[in-house]
Design an enzyme around this catalytic site. Structure first.
Site, PDB file in Angstrom:
ATOM      1  N   LYS A   7       8.706  -5.784 -50.921  1.00 37.39           N
ATOM      2  CA  LYS A   7       7.553  -6.109 -50.084  1.00 37.39           C
ATOM      3  C   LYS A   7       6.612  -7.092 -50.755  1.00 37.39           C
ATOM      4  O   LYS A   7       6.004  -7.937 -50.094  1.00 37.39           O
ATOM      5  CB  LYS A   7       6.785  -4.834 -49.708  1.00 37.39           C
ATOM      6  CG  LYS A   7       7.498  -4.001 -48.668  1.00 37.39           C
ATOM      7  CD  LYS A   7       6.539  -3.067 -47.950  1.00 37.39           C
ATOM      8  CE  LYS A   7       7.265  -2.268 -46.878  1.00 37.39           C
ATOM      9  NZ  LYS A   7       6.432  -1.204 -46.317  1.00 37.39           N
TER      10      LYS A   7
ATOM     11  N   LYS B 248      18.442  -4.618 -42.346  1.00 35.62           N
ATOM     12  CA  LYS B 248      17.905  -3.490 -41.588  1.00 35.62           C
ATOM     13  C   LYS B 248      17.249  -3.956 -40.301  1.00 35.62           C
ATOM     14  O   LYS B 248      16.655  -5.027 -40.265  1.00 35.62           O
ATOM     15  CB  LYS B 248      16.832  -2.786 -42.433  1.00 35.62           C
ATOM     16  CG  LYS B 248      17.288  -1.463 -42.994  1.00 35.62           C
ATOM     17  CD  LYS B 248      16.173  -0.783 -43.757  1.00 35.62           C
ATOM     18  CE  LYS B 248      14.933  -0.562 -42.908  1.00 35.62           C
ATOM     19  NZ  LYS B 248      13.943   0.304 -43.538  1.00 35.62           N
TER      20      LYS B 248
ATOM     21  N   LYS C  40      10.837  -4.579 -37.479  1.00 37.02           N
ATOM     22  CA  LYS C  40       9.832  -5.031 -36.522  1.00 37.02           C
ATOM     23  C   LYS C  40       9.440  -6.480 -36.789  1.00 37.02           C
ATOM     24  O   LYS C  40       8.908  -7.151 -35.913  1.00 37.02           O
ATOM     25  CB  LYS C  40       8.598  -4.148 -36.593  1.00 37.02           C
ATOM     26  CG  LYS C  40       7.870  -4.233 -37.935  1.00 37.02           C
ATOM     27  CD  LYS C  40       6.556  -3.499 -37.877  1.00 37.02           C
ATOM     28  CE  LYS C  40       5.636  -3.830 -39.025  1.00 37.02           C
ATOM     29  NZ  LYS C  40       6.163  -3.704 -40.353  1.00 37.02           N
TER      30      LYS C  40
END
Ligand code: TRP
Length: 343
Positions: free
Chosen positions: A114, A206, A209
């Protein structure tokens, strides 16, 4: 005395709930209700580890709550609330910041992913995120944690923190009446098909969103037409479907679609393959679109209905928070005594 079993889990209110959140987390949460006392949290404190627009944060918090309810979680028998309403989470997280070691957090792969190349610019909260997650679970002395595959490392960290706290404060905990240590070592529950739902456009990534292609994911609020279209356009490979799970090895797109079907049909991958082995992808896709519309469609409809009455959602959250606070406060009292804080 043995610590009673309790399920805790959480979902971040960061918008755009999709099939990965549903199959990997929320649907499993609903399934645990029959066997455990459950606490399901909307983790707004975790969400702000990256910037959230305030109006969107409240909207997204209500939306995750609506998804919990629409998936069948009974908010009267179990507890549903948003994290920031119960101060014990943040208080215990601070204590855990002082228990966890820098070296432990430095190993967290999710932080590395991240924060990316801009580590210096990531929030401090993003770095200590796993300590807060450990606090979420342990402030209720949670024993079982249904999570997606990507949270396994964070769960291991929570166990390490619980263990170190128990050892560091062994004598004091014994004096407080907890000779076996105050905290349980929480166990992850990561079982069944589709614990990790992948992008429909790239089986190596994955479902997310933030993927720029909306075709890569099924949003919980997609209508039947878009669900059918996205399934039709999902990436496949040139071979047919195998009749054994071994035949899915190194075929991430095939594995993903079969896993999603199995999860929606509440059956094993073996059972799905015994039905579709030898068939073409087009056969599987037709059946997959049907079952997805049948299973996800009603959840999305119910979410939309619930979102029309935000006052009712807020009432459910505050009622859940009140009940959660009773449990968390009682445990924090013992933790404070164990640590040596004057109360
Ligand atoms: N980190 C989890 C996720 O992103 C969310 C979460 C926060 C959580 N606290 C938790 C999950 C405690 C399980 C238990 O999916």
């Amino acid at each position: 005395m043995a610590i009673p079993e309790r399920v805790f889990s959480g979902v971040q209110p960061t918008g755009n709930l999709h099939l990965g959140n549903y199959l990997g987390a929320i649907k499993r949460f609903a399934e645990m209700q029959a066997d455990y006392d459950c606490i399901y949290c909307v983790v707004d404190l975790h969400a702000i580890t990256v910037w959230q627009d305030p109006a969107e944060l409240s909207h997204n918090t209500r939306e995750v709550t609506a998804a919990y309810i629409a998936a069948g979680i009974d908010t009267t028998k179990h507890i549903v609330f948003n994290q920031s309403q119960v101060s014990g989470h943040a208080e215990l997280a601070w204590i855990f910041n002082c228990v966890a070691r820098m070296g432990w957090l430095n190993r967290m792969t999710q932080f590395k992913e991240k924060a990316g190349k801009h580590k210096e610019n990531a929030s401090v909260g993003l770095y200590t995120y796993p300590d807060l997650m450990a606090a979420d679970i342990l402030v209720y002395r949670g024993t079982h944690v249904p999570v997606g595959d990507d949270q396994k490392q964070h769960l291991e960290l929570a166990r390490d923190i619980a263990q170190k706290f128990n050892v560091d404060f062994a004598e004091s905990a014994t004096n407080a009446g907890h000779p076996d240590g105050f905290f349980p070592l929480p166990e992850p529950l990561i079982t069944g098909p589709a614990t990790r739902v992948m992008s429909l456009r790239d089986g190596a990534r994955k479902m997310s969103k933030s993927d720029p292609s909306d075709l890569s994911r099924i949003n919980m609020t997609d209508d039947a037409d878009s669900i059918a279209k996205k399934v039709r356009k999902a990436k496949t490979d040139p071979d047919g479907l195998p009749s054994e799970p071994k035949g899915l090895e190194a075929r991430p797109e095939a594995e993903n679609l079969v896993g999603i079907y199995a999860a929606l049909a509440n059956e094993t991958v073996e059972a799905t393959l015994s039905q579709f082995g030898g068939a073409q992808f087009s056969d599987l896709k037709g059946a997959l679109a049907d079952i997805m519309v049948a299973k996800v469609g009603p959840v999305g409809d119910e979410m939309r209905r619930l979102m029309d009455d935000p006052g009712e959602i807020d009432r459910i959250l505050s009622d859940g928070a009140e009940r959660a606070r009773v449990l968390a406060d009682a445990n924090m009292n013992v933790v404070k005594e164990i640590v040596g804080f004057i109360r």
